[in-house]
Motif scaffolding. Structure first.
Motif, mmCIF file in Angstrom:
data_model
loop_
_atom_site.group_PDB
_atom_site.id
_atom_site.type_symbol
_atom_site.label_atom_id
_atom_site.label_comp_id
_atom_site.label_asym_id
_atom_site.label_seq_id
_atom_site.Cartn_x
_atom_site.Cartn_y
_atom_site.Cartn_z
ATOM 1 N N UNK A 114 14.546 4.062 -3.096
ATOM 2 C CA UNK A 114 13.244 4.439 -2.519
ATOM 3 C C UNK A 114 13.411 5.597 -1.539
ATOM 4 N N UNK A 115 14.425 5.485 -0.680
ATOM 5 C CA UNK A 115 14.613 6.537 0.324
ATOM 6 C C UNK A 115 14.976 7.868 -0.323
ATOM 7 N N UNK A 116 15.799 7.785 -1.333
ATOM 8 C CA UNK A 116 16.190 9.013 -2.019
ATOM 9 C C UNK A 116 14.999 9.637 -2.753
ATOM 10 N N UNK A 117 14.180 8.806 -3.379
ATOM 11 C CA UNK A 117 13.015 9.323 -4.110
ATOM 12 C C UNK A 117 12.023 9.979 -3.158
ATOM 13 N N UNK A 118 11.909 9.400 -1.967
ATOM 14 C CA UNK A 118 10.994 9.979 -0.978
ATOM 15 C C UNK A 118 11.310 11.452 -0.747
ATOM 16 N N UNK A 119 12.592 11.765 -0.721
ATOM 17 C CA UNK A 119 13.005 13.157 -0.502
ATOM 18 C C UNK A 119 12.600 14.044 -1.681
ATOM 19 N N UNK A 159 4.970 10.609 -11.932
ATOM 20 C CA UNK A 159 5.050 11.813 -11.099
ATOM 21 C C UNK A 159 4.873 13.077 -11.936
ATOM 22 N N UNK A 160 4.817 12.935 -13.260
ATOM 23 C CA UNK A 160 4.664 14.112 -14.126
ATOM 24 C C UNK A 160 3.186 14.476 -14.313
ATOM 25 N N UNK A 209 0.831 -1.216 0.000
ATOM 26 C CA UNK A 209 0.000 0.000 0.000
ATOM 27 C C UNK A 209 0.856 1.252 0.000
ATOM 28 N N UNK A 210 0.467 2.223 -0.808
ATOM 29 C CA UNK A 210 1.194 3.490 -0.825
ATOM 30 C C UNK A 210 0.261 4.693 -0.687
ATOM 31 N N UNK A 211 -1.049 4.468 -0.743
ATOM 32 C CA UNK A 211 -2.034 5.572 -0.640
ATOM 33 C C UNK A 211 -1.801 6.690 -1.643
ATOM 34 N N UNK A 212 -1.549 6.340 -2.871
ATOM 35 C CA UNK A 212 -1.338 7.359 -3.899
ATOM 36 C C UNK A 212 -2.645 7.612 -4.638
ATOM 37 N N UNK A 248 9.758 13.565 -3.204
ATOM 38 C CA UNK A 248 8.311 13.436 -3.301
ATOM 39 C C UNK A 248 7.866 12.368 -4.294
ATOM 40 N N UNK A 249 8.757 11.442 -4.604
ATOM 41 C CA UNK A 249 8.409 10.354 -5.532
ATOM 42 C C UNK A 249 8.461 9.019 -4.801
#
Ligand SMILES: Cc1cc2nc3c(=O)[nH]c(=O)nc-3n(C[C@H](O)[C@H](O)[C@H](O)COP(=O)(O)OP(=O)(O)OC[C@H]3O[C@@H](n4cnc5c(N)ncnc54)[C@H](O)[C@@H]3O)c2cc1C
Ligand code: SF4
Lengths: 138, 580
Positions: free
Chosen positions: B212-217, B383-384, B187-190, B219-220
């Motif tokens: 994943x951790x880097x993308x979180x920063x 994300x675009x 689940x990601x709630x997107x 907003x992805x």
């Protein structure tokens, strides 16, 4: 057809059958060259032990297109004429120039080696293709 | 040859095609107690013999390669040639490029021989599977939902048409598909990639966690692969096992224990068990028979692919699920369902090709881990053009990727050098690579269409499709952005980029062809109703991707099945009420 081949492969293990595409001399050379591409080391066997030359021979023998056959037959010629010591220089030059035959030799050797028992199990120590209880990872 | 089936009966429904769409139609309609005849053009393969998931490469005489007399089209042939791709006098059997890298021999009985199935027109890599189950036997299993960013895309950015349904209409049916077939994910709630009712997710590798951790920063999101695979098991289906994460999942075409969804074990065998389904394979439907007086379909005509004999089958309703372009071809051949003039038009799909490969330095030389013991690795959702608007293109794209060790060491063919140093380098780097490639939305345009070729026919004498379709500037600009963002995301995560591929693959490579008989509320601008019912021929339904209004950037199969379920519920209800 396929069954006969499998039989030949099985028999081949007992008494080496003649090569099907390469001449006996070419086969010995291909065994040497492929071993130079992927040699045995302290970790695992190399292309020779993995039967790479025989595999290439089988595939070329049944190849329908004339081009790959020609490339091998012509490409091997210079190496047949030189001593074992000179081969390394020749191979290095071929790689530097990205010669078509070198690319073909390397591509076939790499494919055949890493799909062989020795390549998959001894060298890469591949751990998959087994039933697992849980997924691995983080 | 398949045993003859009863063709005197007037069935409640004839379903054409047995892939994701046709299989789902057979399941839903028989679950309502309807008598269904399922006609499939291809063979019933012995899938237990066909799918060799656990075979080691060295146990195959050609390590997965094709035997003499068989050939797969090369990557390049699609770049410089135009269809038809097989020369009619080629003595070999000729297949599409599919799985040619990882063992074309494993899919050669599943995909068509291009010599028998030509098509013409603009370049298009059209992958077709003709056998029971169609392309679901070899699909990649990425199972995603669409959202209102997709269904209401026009409202969002002004381009094209909205779908005549919204996410709320389809959500309950996505749920049904999830529960009946099983899906793995997290689940990601997107809002733009709604969650499914997931079974246990696959785990990420060290490299993937880092990304994943880097993308979180930024907003992805990077999420574990959402796989149409039952990882927890399905009590109601005796043909399918749960996934045992055996590794090298994608290379053999299918999953021999059917943890991965395929239509035969997931849908058709259980439907046969109801006693309401009659299955006829080797049955190439070439016409929907419409009664001139009533304007209603009364059945279909088909050719036995082996004997060439023709037959007619009768039914109260006809349900087409022959795959996106084949269902449209069938309607064009029958000269029906086209009062709008939109049949064949508004073709769309996904654009792909741009990709990135990187290496995580810290992982070089680490002890060997098992990284491919799972049905898929990761997905980076779009994300675009969600909140902001991109100045150069409309819509979005997502990335599919994987990392770590595989059976065949990644990049071994591209690692320079030879000899002991080369061998050692390949060994040490094998677990440290990570790569991903994008799938982007192609805008539907009226000018993108297929029609019947006036001259060329297939092996059975049936006119073939002609393509009139090319990527537009929007797709090309989007593809440039894919390559740029892929690189940026890797670099931001401290992953050293070793290769960026900017090349756009030939039209068709995504194998996600969609549209050509779109749904809509108005009969003037659409071919089908919101329930995939022909505006013109009321008892004709088209339940595959032909009906999609726009492509989104998500892989379509889960949506095809959810829509089909919804329409077949409607069909059954209308039949019961005597409205059809
Ligand atoms: C290698 C590969 C990877 C893929 N990966 C993914 C993925 O990761 N995620 C995803 O969502 N999708 C993926 N897909 C796409 C997915 O397989 C299709 O979206 C799905 O199978 C479509 O279902 P369908 O029933 O419309 O068509 P198909 O599965 O193609 O089935 C159509 C059936 O109809 C039959 N038929 C055709 N014409 C006739 C006729 N005239 N008469 C009778 N029968 C006929 C065919 O023989 C076939 O069996 C992939 C496909 C391939 C090949
Ligand atoms: S990893 Fe799972 S889905 Fe893939 S082949 Fe193995 S059991 Fe099937």
């Amino acid at each position: 057809m396929e069954r006969r081949e499998l039989l030949q492969i099985a028999l081949g293990a007992a008494a080496p059958a003649p090569a099907r595409f390469f001449t006996a001399e070419e086969l010995r050379l291909v065994e040497d060259l492929t071993e130079m591409i992927i040699p045995a080391d302290g970790h695992s066997g190399g292309a020779r032990a993995a039967g790479v030359a025989r595999y290439i021979d089988r595939r070329l023998a049944e190849e329908a297109e004339p081009e790959p056959k020609r490339l091998w037959r012509e490409g091997l010629k210079p190496y047949l004429r030189v001593t074992a010591e000179e081969r390394l220089a020749l191979l290095t030059r071929a790689e530097n120039n990205q010669e078509a035959f070198f690319k073909e030799l390397k591509a076939r050797t790499v494919f055949a080696y890493y799909t062989s028992k020795i390549g998959i199990h001894d060298d890469m120590e591949y751990k998959g293709n087994v039933y697992l209880k849980d997924f691995v990872g983080y | 040859m398949p045993s003859e089936v009863d063709l005197k009966t007037v069935y409640d429904a004839i379903v054409v095609g047995s892939g994701a769409a046709g299989g789902m139609a057979a399941h839903v309609l028989t679950s309502h107690g309807l008598k269904v005849l399922l006609l499939e053009a291809g063979k019933k393969l012995n899938i237990n013999k066909e799918l060799r998931s656990m075979e080691w490469p060295y146990d195959h005489p050609r390590r997965g390669g094709l035997p003499p007399g068989h050939a797969a089209l090369s990557f390049n042939e699609y770049n410089f040639r135009t269809p038809p791709y097989a020369k009619p006098d080629d003595p070999r059997r000729v297949y599409s490029y599919v799985l040619s890298g990882s063992g074309a021999d494993y899919s050669r009985n599943i995909v068509v021989d291009e010599r028998d199935h030509p098509y013409t027109g603009t370049k298009y890599a059209w992958v077709r599977a003709r056998c029971l189950g169609g392309k679901t036997n070899i699909w990649g299993r990425l199972a995603l939902r669409l959202s209102d960013y997709d269904f209401k895309a026009k409202t969002h950015d002004g381009y094209g048409e909205d779908w005549p349904i919204s996410y709320a209409d389809l959500a309950p049916y996505y749920d049904k598909v999830d529960l009946y077939l099983g899906i793995s994910g997290q689940k990601e709630n997107l809002p733009h990639l709604p969650d499914s009712l997931f079974q246990r997710p696959v785990k990420l590798t060290a490299a993937e966690v880092r990304l994943r951790q880097s993308l979180q920063r930024m907003g992805r999101v990077l999420t574990p692969y959402r796989a149409g695979v039952t990882t927890g098991g399905l009590k109601h289906n005796r043909y399918r096992s749960r996934c045992f994460g055996r590794g090298a999942c994608s290379r053999r075409g299918g999953c021999d224990i059917h943890a991965a969804f395929d239509s035969p074990t997931g849908l058709i065998f259980p439907a046969l068990d109801t006693g309401h389904l009659t299955l006829r394979t080797d049955a190439i439907v070439h016409q929907v028979l419409v009664d001139n007086r009533t304007g209603r379909a009364r059945g279909v005509a088909f050719i036995d692919s082996q004997t060439g004999k023709t037959y007619e089958a009768k039914a109260r309703t006809v349900v087409l699920g022959a795959s996106t372009l084949e269902s449209t071809r069938l309607m064009l051949l029958s000269k029906i369902a086209n009062s709008s003039g939109h049949l064949g038009h508004n073709f769309c799909e996904h654009v792909m090709g741009p990709s990135v490969t990187g290496i995580v330095k810290e992982l070089i030389g680490k002890p060997r881990t098992l990284d491919d013991g799972k049905p898929g690795s990761f997905y980076v959702p779009r994300f675009r053009n969600l909140k902001e608007r991109h100045p150069r293109f409309l819509r979005g794209y997502g990335f599919e990727g994987d990392s770590g060790t595989q059976m065949f060491p990644q990049r071994a063919l591209d690692t320079p050098g030879f000899g002991a140093a080369y061998k050692k380098r390949v060994r040490q780097e094998a677990g440290a690579f990570i790569s991903m490639g994008a799938f982007g939305e192609v805008l539907p345009r009226y000018e993108s269409y297929v029609d019947l070729d006036p001259v060329v026919k297939d092996r059975w004498g049936i006119p073939v499709l002609r393509f009139h379709y090319q990527f537009s500037d929007n797709e090309k600009r989007m593809a440039e952005d894919m390559a740029d963002t892929a690189r940026e995301m890797f670099e931001a995560a401290g992953i050293e980029v070793v290769a960026v591929d900017r090349q756009v693959l030939t039209e068709g490579w995504s194998i996600h062809e969609l549209g050509t008989a779109r749904m809509g509320s108005g009969a003037k601008t659409s071919v089908l109703s919101p329930f995939q019912q022909s505006h013109d021929v009321k008892n004709l339904f088209v339940v595959d991707g032909s009906s999609h209004v726009s492509a989104s950037c998500q892989n379509p199969t889960w949506t095809i099945m959810a829509l089909c379920w919804r329409s077949c519920d409607y069909l059954a209800e209308q039949l019961r009420r005597g409205e059809l």
